[in-house]
Design a protein around this motif. Structure first.
Motif, short mmCIF file in Angstrom:
data_model
loop_
_atom_site.label_atom_id
_atom_site.label_comp_id
_atom_site.label_asym_id
_atom_site.label_seq_id
_atom_site.Cartn_x
_atom_site.Cartn_y
_atom_site.Cartn_z
N PHE A 1 3.87 5.55 -5.84
CA PHE A 1 3.78 5.54 -7.31
C PHE A 1 2.61 6.38 -7.81
O PHE A 1 2.68 6.94 -8.90
CB PHE A 1 3.67 4.12 -7.85
N ARG A 2 1.56 6.48 -7.05
CA ARG A 2 0.42 7.31 -7.45
C ARG A 2 0.82 8.78 -7.50
O ARG A 2 0.35 9.53 -8.34
CB ARG A 2 -0.73 7.11 -6.48
N PHE A 3 1.68 9.20 -6.58
CA PHE A 3 2.12 10.59 -6.53
C PHE A 3 3.53 10.75 -7.09
O PHE A 3 4.24 11.71 -6.76
CB PHE A 3 2.06 11.12 -5.10
N GLY B 1 -1.59 12.50 -16.29
CA GLY B 1 -1.16 11.12 -16.23
C GLY B 1 0.08 10.84 -17.03
O GLY B 1 0.52 9.69 -17.13
N GLN C 1 0.63 15.15 -13.12
CA GLN C 1 -0.24 14.33 -12.28
C GLN C 1 -1.66 14.31 -12.83
O GLN C 1 -2.31 13.27 -12.89
CB GLN C 1 -0.24 14.87 -10.85
N GLN D 1 2.25 1.69 -3.49
CA GLN D 1 1.20 2.15 -4.40
C GLN D 1 0.93 3.64 -4.24
O GLN D 1 0.74 4.36 -5.23
CB GLN D 1 -0.09 1.36 -4.16
N VAL D 2 0.94 4.13 -3.01
CA VAL D 2 0.73 5.57 -2.77
C VAL D 2 1.90 6.37 -3.35
O VAL D 2 1.70 7.41 -3.98
CB VAL D 2 0.55 5.86 -1.27
N GLN E 1 0.82 -1.21 0.00
CA GLN E 1 0.00 0.00 0.00
C GLN E 1 0.86 1.26 0.00
O GLN E 1 0.53 2.24 -0.69
CB GLN E 1 -0.93 0.00 1.21
#
Length: 65
Positions: free
Chosen positions: A10-12, A62, A59, A7-8, A4
């Motif tokens: 990589f999301r930001f 994408g 961001q 994943q956070v 988790q």
């Protein structure tokens, strides 16, 4: 738990890259070129603004290009 966190991160990713790499790079370019940032801002503040704007755009879209 660790998955988790990754994943956070990589999301930001674009924002982290912008603030961690592009902002200091922009500040160093401004200093080495001898430019004076507008409105009495420091070179780092200007770098953070430019890098942050590029990171937010990347961001939202994408992608960088």
């Amino acid at each position: 738990m660790m998955i988790q966190i990754v994943q956070v991160v990589f999301r930001f990713g674009p924002l982290l890259f912008a603030f961690g790499f592009l902002a200091p790079l922009t500040a160093q370019i401004i200093k080495s070129a001898g430019w004076t940032p507008p409105f009495g801002l420091s070179s780092l503040t200007t770098g953070l603004i430019i890098g942050g704007l590029l990171g937010v755009v990347a961001q939202a879209r994408g992608r960088w290009i």
